[in-house]
Design a protein around this motif. Structure first.
Motif, PDB file in Angstrom:
ATOM      1  N   THR A  61       0.819  -1.207   0.000  1.00 37.15           N
ATOM      2  CA  THR A  61       0.000   0.000   0.000  1.00 37.15           C
ATOM      3  C   THR A  61       0.857   1.263   0.000  1.00 37.15           C
ATOM      4  O   THR A  61       2.006   1.256   0.451  1.00 37.15           O
ATOM      5  CB  THR A  61      -0.932   0.049   1.215  1.00 37.15           C
ATOM      6  OG1 THR A  61      -0.145   0.184   2.404  1.00 37.15           O
ATOM      7  CG2 THR A  61      -1.801  -1.202   1.300  1.00 37.15           C
ATOM      8  N   ASN A 103      -1.276  -0.976  -6.708  1.00 34.53           N
ATOM      9  CA  ASN A 103      -1.369  -1.187  -5.272  1.00 34.53           C
ATOM     10  C   ASN A 103      -2.677  -0.692  -4.652  1.00 34.53           C
ATOM     11  O   ASN A 103      -2.768  -0.525  -3.442  1.00 34.53           O
ATOM     12  CB  ASN A 103      -0.173  -0.557  -4.559  1.00 34.53           C
ATOM     13  CG  ASN A 103      -0.243   0.965  -4.496  1.00 34.53           C
ATOM     14  OD1 ASN A 103      -1.014   1.593  -5.222  1.00 34.53           O
ATOM     15  ND2 ASN A 103       0.572   1.563  -3.634  1.00 34.53           N
ATOM     16  N   GLY A 104      -3.687  -0.453  -5.475  1.00 31.46           N
ATOM     17  CA  GLY A 104      -4.940   0.080  -4.963  1.00 31.46           C
ATOM     18  C   GLY A 104      -5.626  -0.795  -3.932  1.00 31.46           C
ATOM     19  O   GLY A 104      -6.311  -0.287  -3.037  1.00 31.46           O
ATOM     20  N   ASN A 105      -5.448  -2.094  -4.036  1.00 28.37           N
ATOM     21  CA  ASN A 105      -6.025  -3.028  -3.063  1.00 28.37           C
ATOM     22  C   ASN A 105      -4.962  -3.641  -2.157  1.00 28.37           C
ATOM     23  O   ASN A 105      -5.265  -4.568  -1.397  1.00 28.37           O
ATOM     24  CB  ASN A 105      -6.791  -4.149  -3.767  1.00 28.37           C
ATOM     25  CG  ASN A 105      -8.160  -3.704  -4.230  1.00 28.37           C
ATOM     26  OD1 ASN A 105      -8.687  -2.698  -3.761  1.00 28.37           O
ATOM     27  ND2 ASN A 105      -8.760  -4.443  -5.158  1.00 28.37           N
ATOM     28  N   GLY A 112      -7.526  -9.818  -8.231  1.00 26.16           N
ATOM     29  CA  GLY A 112      -8.141  -8.915  -7.277  1.00 26.16           C
ATOM     30  C   GLY A 112      -7.390  -7.634  -6.990  1.00 26.16           C
ATOM     31  O   GLY A 112      -7.741  -6.898  -6.067  1.00 26.16           O
ATOM     32  N   ARG A 113      -6.361  -7.305  -7.776  1.00 26.16           N
ATOM     33  CA  ARG A 113      -5.618  -6.068  -7.522  1.00 26.16           C
ATOM     34  C   ARG A 113      -6.314  -4.881  -8.199  1.00 26.16           C
ATOM     35  O   ARG A 113      -7.224  -5.038  -8.984  1.00 26.16           O
ATOM     36  CB  ARG A 113      -4.182  -6.181  -8.024  1.00 26.16           C
ATOM     37  CG  ARG A 113      -3.350  -7.303  -7.424  1.00 26.16           C
ATOM     38  CD  ARG A 113      -3.406  -7.369  -5.906  1.00 26.16           C
ATOM     39  NE  ARG A 113      -4.468  -8.255  -5.445  1.00 26.16           N
ATOM     40  CZ  ARG A 113      -5.057  -8.181  -4.266  1.00 26.16           C
ATOM     41  NH1 ARG A 113      -4.717  -7.232  -3.414  1.00 26.16           N
ATOM     42  NH2 ARG A 113      -5.999  -9.026  -3.943  1.00 26.16           N
ATOM     43  N   ALA A 114      -5.825  -3.683  -7.904  1.00 30.13           N
ATOM     44  CA  ALA A 114      -6.455  -2.465  -8.427  1.00 30.13           C
ATOM     45  C   ALA A 114      -5.403  -1.416  -8.746  1.00 30.13           C
ATOM     46  O   ALA A 114      -4.327  -1.385  -8.137  1.00 30.13           O
ATOM     47  CB  ALA A 114      -7.433  -1.902  -7.391  1.00 30.13           C
ATOM     48  N   ASN A 156     -11.402  -2.167 -10.594  1.00 35.98           N
ATOM     49  CA  ASN A 156     -11.250  -2.073  -9.144  1.00 35.98           C
ATOM     50  C   ASN A 156     -10.666  -0.727  -8.687  1.00 35.98           C
ATOM     51  O   ASN A 156     -10.557  -0.482  -7.480  1.00 35.98           O
ATOM     52  CB  ASN A 156     -10.346  -3.190  -8.623  1.00 35.98           C
ATOM     53  CG  ASN A 156     -10.991  -4.562  -8.743  1.00 35.98           C
ATOM     54  OD1 ASN A 156     -12.193  -4.675  -8.902  1.00 35.98           O
ATOM     55  ND2 ASN A 156     -10.181  -5.604  -8.690  1.00 35.98           N
ATOM     56  N   ARG A 191      -9.851   2.849  -7.388  1.00 43.12           N
ATOM     57  CA  ARG A 191     -10.576   3.708  -6.447  1.00 43.12           C
ATOM     58  C   ARG A 191     -10.202   5.162  -6.583  1.00 43.12           C
ATOM     59  O   ARG A 191     -10.731   6.010  -5.860  1.00 43.12           O
ATOM     60  CB  ARG A 191     -10.271   3.247  -5.009  1.00 43.12           C
ATOM     61  CG  ARG A 191     -10.662   1.801  -4.733  1.00 43.12           C
ATOM     62  CD  ARG A 191     -10.299   1.406  -3.316  1.00 43.12           C
ATOM     63  NE  ARG A 191     -10.626   0.011  -3.056  1.00 43.12           N
ATOM     64  CZ  ARG A 191     -10.384  -0.605  -1.900  1.00 43.12           C
ATOM     65  NH1 ARG A 191      -9.833   0.076  -0.908  1.00 43.12           N
ATOM     66  NH2 ARG A 191     -10.694  -1.873  -1.728  1.00 43.12           N
TER      67      ARG A 191
END
Length: 354
Positions: free
Chosen positions: A253, A280-282, A299-301, A351, A353
């Motif tokens: 993060t 590294n959004g998630n 599942g990454r963002a 994903n 944000r």
């Protein structure tokens, strides 16, 4: 561009990353100074004014050049031609951002000149990545680099000649220092050579009048104790560099990287740092091991958009050094490293944000 292997963590760290690597071209952004709320590495008139870019439909104009022929830009055009508007809109989130140009070994001077000239013609700056040091990596998808120190020095010299007096920022050899601390990775007989080559690369890049240099320092999930990096960074030329880079091609993060960088910086002369936020959004995958954690993880963002105005003291920039949407290697259904991976690209964008 190539993908990167896992790296066993030093002092209890996590498995390491995947990268966009030495076989690609594009460019991106950077800045220096102790506080990112002020001017960047370029003159104040070159401050980051947004993340969009002409040619990909962005309304704002970045201080850093966006490659109109990147893998993401090409994929976006294909989706538009097919009438796949939803997919095109998602891929646009990647295509409109500046990303790193990982200079290939085949024609380093020509490739570098092409990128820096395009950036200069647009009134912008370019970001380059050196990732060809001998005995690179511990195996898997990114093993390699030049066979001799002489070949590497010639490569670095050609990159410098390709930059000339144009504005550029260079990230020097992601992973190369943390791998020296990793048991069973870089053989001890090559350690002195690597330090000499890294220091030489930093010094050669700094001979260019408008070039900023950041020496890579891994990520907070790898070398857990930043103090372990102090002597290696000094031997590798951090005193001559403008700062250090963190999280290249990884998923830690932004918050974790800021905290880590602020612990390391006072130990090496209060050098500022930049963070790769491309994926590294998630954050990292929880509980996963080895390839599952770093090679095309699900599942990454997308993370924070590239900017020199981070609002965080000591953090010069958030960058997309890794080319988001490109494969880390032939794992988890991915194509060859550096190739466009549609499923992961769409997932990263969906994903997002920010």
């Amino acid at each position: 561009m190539i993908g990167r292997r896992t790296g066993r963590a030093v002092r209890g760290g996590r498995g390491r990353l995947a990268a966009g690597g030495a076989a690609a071209g594009a460019a991106l952004l950077l800045m220096t100074g102790c506080t990112s709320s002020g001017d960047g590495p370029e003159e104040s008139r070159e401050r980051d004014r947004g993340s969009g870019q002409a040619g990909t439909g962005g309304a704002a104009r970045s201080a850093y050049w966006v490659n109109p022929d990147s893998n993401a830009a090409k994929a976006m055009r294909v989706h538009k031609e097919r009438g796949e508007d939803e997919k095109a809109a998602l891929v646009k989130k990647i295509a409109e951002q500046p990303v790193g140009a990982w200079i290939r070994p085949e024609d380093p001077e020509g490739e570098t000149r092409k990128v820096t000239r395009a950036a200069a013609d647009a009134g912008q700056s370019a970001l380059l990545v050196l990732y060809n040091i001998p005995h690179r990596d511990c195996g898997q998808y990114s093993q390699g680099g030049f066979g001799t120190a002489a070949e590497y020095r010639a490569f670095v010299d050609k990159v410098a000649e390709g930059i000339g007096d144009r504005r550029a920022t260079v990230i020097v050899e992601p992973d190369s220092i943390p791998h020296l601390l990793q048991d069973g990775c870089t053989p001890g007989k090559f350690h002195k050579e690597r330090y000499d080559l890294l220091k030489g690369a930093v010094e050669r890049m700094k001979e260019q009048p408008r070039t900023k240099v950041y020496l890579d320092a891994g990520n907070p999930g790898w070398t857990r104790d930043p103090g372990a990096l102090v002597e290696p960074l000094k031997r590798a030329g951090i005193d001559q560099a403008d700062g250090f880079s963190l999280n290249v091609s990884n998923f830690e993060t932004t918050k974790a990287n800021i905290a880590y960088g602020r612990r390391l910086s006072p130990m090496i002369g209060n050098k500022p740092f930049v963070i790769d936020t491309s994926r590294n959004g998630n954050g990292p995958v929880k509980g996963a091991q080895d390839e599952e954690a770093w090679c095309n993880p699900k599942g990454r963002a997308l993370g924070e958009k590239p900017t020199t105005r981070t609002g965080e003291k000591g953090v010069d920039a958030y960058l997309w050094i890794k080319r988001a949407g490109d494969s880390d290697g032939e794992c988890q259904g991915g194509p060859k490293a550096g190739s466009w991976f549609p499923d992961r690209a769409l997932e990263l964008a969906k994903n997002a944000r920010h």
